[in-house]
Design a protein around this motif. Sequence first.
Motif, PDB file in Angstrom:
ATOM      1  N   ARG A 176      30.108  10.412  41.718  1.00 35.58           N
ATOM      2  CA  ARG A 176      31.326  10.735  40.986  1.00 35.58           C
ATOM      3  C   ARG A 176      31.932  12.006  41.561  1.00 35.58           C
ATOM      4  N   THR A 177      33.238  11.995  41.777  1.00 37.23           N
ATOM      5  CA  THR A 177      33.935  13.206  42.180  1.00 37.23           C
ATOM      6  C   THR A 177      34.217  14.013  40.925  1.00 37.23           C
ATOM      7  N   CYS A 178      33.804  15.257  40.935  1.00 34.65           N
ATOM      8  CA  CYS A 178      33.920  16.109  39.747  1.00 34.65           C
ATOM      9  C   CYS A 178      35.369  16.545  39.536  1.00 34.65           C
ATOM     10  N   GLU A 179      35.661  16.887  38.299  1.00 37.12           N
ATOM     11  CA  GLU A 179      36.969  17.440  37.961  1.00 37.12           C
ATOM     12  C   GLU A 179      37.071  18.850  38.533  1.00 37.12           C
ATOM     13  N   LYS A 180      38.287  19.372  38.600  1.00 39.65           N
ATOM     14  CA  LYS A 180      38.516  20.681  39.218  1.00 39.65           C
ATOM     15  C   LYS A 180      37.707  21.791  38.549  1.00 39.65           C
ATOM     16  N   GLU A 181      37.591  21.746  37.219  1.00 38.60           N
ATOM     17  CA  GLU A 181      36.868  22.810  36.505  1.00 38.60           C
ATOM     18  C   GLU A 181      35.356  22.632  36.532  1.00 38.60           C
ATOM     19  N   GLU A 182      34.874  21.505  37.015  1.00 33.46           N
ATOM     20  CA  GLU A 182      33.435  21.255  37.115  1.00 33.46           C
ATOM     21  C   GLU A 182      32.961  21.718  38.489  1.00 33.46           C
ATOM     22  N   ASP A 183      32.194  22.797  38.516  1.00 41.61           N
ATOM     23  CA  ASP A 183      31.849  23.425  39.784  1.00 41.61           C
ATOM     24  C   ASP A 183      30.372  23.331  40.153  1.00 41.61           C
ATOM     25  N   VAL A 184      29.561  22.632  39.344  1.00 39.45           N
ATOM     26  CA  VAL A 184      28.143  22.465  39.649  1.00 39.45           C
ATOM     27  C   VAL A 184      27.704  21.043  39.288  1.00 39.45           C
ATOM     28  N   CYS A 185      26.616  20.622  39.915  1.00 35.39           N
ATOM     29  CA  CYS A 185      25.954  19.378  39.534  1.00 35.39           C
ATOM     30  C   CYS A 185      24.802  19.755  38.611  1.00 35.39           C
ATOM     31  N   LEU A 186      24.532  18.903  37.648  1.00 36.77           N
ATOM     32  CA  LEU A 186      23.508  19.198  36.650  1.00 36.77           C
ATOM     33  C   LEU A 186      22.553  18.022  36.535  1.00 36.77           C
ATOM     34  N   LYS A 187      21.282  18.343  36.393  1.00 34.76           N
ATOM     35  CA  LYS A 187      20.251  17.340  36.122  1.00 34.76           C
ATOM     36  C   LYS A 187      19.422  17.876  34.960  1.00 34.76           C
ATOM     37  N   VAL A 188      19.426  17.151  33.853  1.00 33.74           N
ATOM     38  CA  VAL A 188      18.661  17.540  32.670  1.00 33.74           C
ATOM     39  C   VAL A 188      17.493  16.574  32.540  1.00 33.74           C
ATOM     40  N   SER A 189      16.282  17.115  32.494  1.00 32.27           N
ATOM     41  CA  SER A 189      15.064  16.305  32.374  1.00 32.27           C
ATOM     42  C   SER A 189      14.346  16.666  31.090  1.00 32.27           C
ATOM     43  N   VAL A 190      13.886  15.641  30.382  1.00 34.42           N
ATOM     44  CA  VAL A 190      13.077  15.833  29.184  1.00 34.42           C
ATOM     45  C   VAL A 190      11.769  15.100  29.428  1.00 34.42           C
ATOM     46  N   ARG A 191      10.681  15.852  29.468  1.00 30.89           N
ATOM     47  CA  ARG A 191       9.358  15.276  29.712  1.00 30.89           C
ATOM     48  C   ARG A 191       8.379  15.840  28.695  1.00 30.89           C
ATOM     49  N   GLY A 192       7.762  14.952  27.980  1.00 34.65           N
ATOM     50  CA  GLY A 192       6.779  15.396  26.995  1.00 34.65           C
ATOM     51  C   GLY A 192       6.335  14.230  26.144  1.00 34.65           C
ATOM     52  N   GLY A 193       5.043  14.082  25.990  1.00 32.54           N
ATOM     53  CA  GLY A 193       4.531  12.953  25.222  1.00 32.54           C
ATOM     54  C   GLY A 193       4.975  11.643  25.847  1.00 32.54           C
ATOM     55  N   SER A 194       5.576  10.797  25.059  1.00 32.54           N
ATOM     56  CA  SER A 194       6.059   9.515  25.579  1.00 32.54           C
ATOM     57  C   SER A 194       7.508   9.601  26.056  1.00 32.54           C
ATOM     58  N   ASN A 195       8.124  10.771  25.894  1.00 32.03           N
ATOM     59  CA  ASN A 195       9.516  10.945  26.326  1.00 32.03           C
ATOM     60  C   ASN A 195       9.586  11.264  27.807  1.00 32.03           C
ATOM     61  N   HIS A 196      10.482  10.602  28.469  1.00 24.77           N
ATOM     62  CA  HIS A 196      10.792  10.908  29.860  1.00 24.77           C
ATOM     63  C   HIS A 196      12.220  10.435  30.092  1.00 24.77           C
ATOM     64  N   LEU A 197      13.158  11.322  29.884  1.00 23.37           N
ATOM     65  CA  LEU A 197      14.565  10.990  30.032  1.00 23.37           C
ATOM     66  C   LEU A 197      15.197  11.941  31.027  1.00 23.37           C
ATOM     67  N   GLU A 198      16.155  11.437  31.778  1.00 21.27           N
ATOM     68  CA  GLU A 198      16.892  12.296  32.694  1.00 21.27           C
ATOM     69  C   GLU A 198      18.359  11.900  32.664  1.00 21.27           C
ATOM     70  N   GLU A 199      19.201  12.902  32.768  1.00 19.26           N
ATOM     71  CA  GLU A 199      20.637  12.684  32.819  1.00 19.26           C
ATOM     72  C   GLU A 199      21.190  13.516  33.968  1.00 19.26           C
ATOM     73  N   ARG A 200      22.168  12.974  34.668  1.00 17.81           N
ATOM     74  CA  ARG A 200      22.775  13.655  35.810  1.00 17.81           C
ATOM     75  C   ARG A 200      24.287  13.635  35.650  1.00 17.81           C
ATOM     76  N   GLY A 201      24.955  14.669  36.177  1.00 21.09           N
ATOM     77  CA  GLY A 201      26.406  14.680  36.107  1.00 21.09           C
ATOM     78  C   GLY A 201      26.997  15.985  36.607  1.00 21.09           C
ATOM     79  N   CYS A 202      28.305  16.109  36.422  1.00 22.12           N
ATOM     80  CA  CYS A 202      29.050  17.316  36.784  1.00 22.12           C
ATOM     81  C   CYS A 202      29.111  18.232  35.563  1.00 22.12           C
ATOM     82  N   ALA A 203      29.258  19.516  35.810  1.00 21.70           N
ATOM     83  CA  ALA A 203      29.383  20.474  34.707  1.00 21.70           C
ATOM     84  C   ALA A 203      30.124  21.711  35.182  1.00 21.70           C
ATOM     85  N   ASN A 204      30.579  22.472  34.223  1.00 23.72           N
ATOM     86  CA  ASN A 204      31.153  23.774  34.500  1.00 23.72           C
ATOM     87  C   ASN A 204      30.030  24.792  34.354  1.00 23.72           C
ATOM     88  N   ARG A 205      29.897  25.662  35.323  1.00 28.23           N
ATOM     89  CA  ARG A 205      28.805  26.642  35.324  1.00 28.23           C
ATOM     90  C   ARG A 205      28.749  27.433  34.002  1.00 28.23           C
TER      91      ARG A 205
END
Length: 132
Positions: A47-76
């Motif tokens: 995905r091409t980020c919007e002008k105000e989105e200046d970083v890429c973000l990866k959020v990971s949740v790991r613990g117990g039976s949870n293992h989720l990850e989300e990726r995207g653009c964000a503003n710092r």
Amino acid sequence: MNFCRFQLLFLVGIIHTCFALECYKCPVDMRDVFHCSDPFENRSFKRTCEKEEDVCLKVSVRGGSNHLEERGCANRKTVDTICNRVKQNFLPEDVICAVCETDLCNASQRRDAASLLYILLLSFIIIFMYKG
């Protein structure tokens, strides 16, 4: 003449890279929460980020039976807010927020090595063409 075209295309590529950050963005689909997990193999989520989105973000949740990850653009400036909201819903020690600033940097680590190899190869081609 071909060398001039190559230089022009190379410069256009550099200019485009300077102005438009690209990140991997996984569409939210609760029926398939694992499509975004590491090892991340789905390269179609660019995905091409919007002008105000200046970083890429990866959020990971790991613990117990949870293992989720989300990726995207964000503003710092909003990254801390995003991460704190996620930590409110999970144990804070299970949440990892990774921020990076280069194109498609929020993939798995193997992608970074491939990008470096591509840059080195391109550099050798340019040097070879310039000397020839």
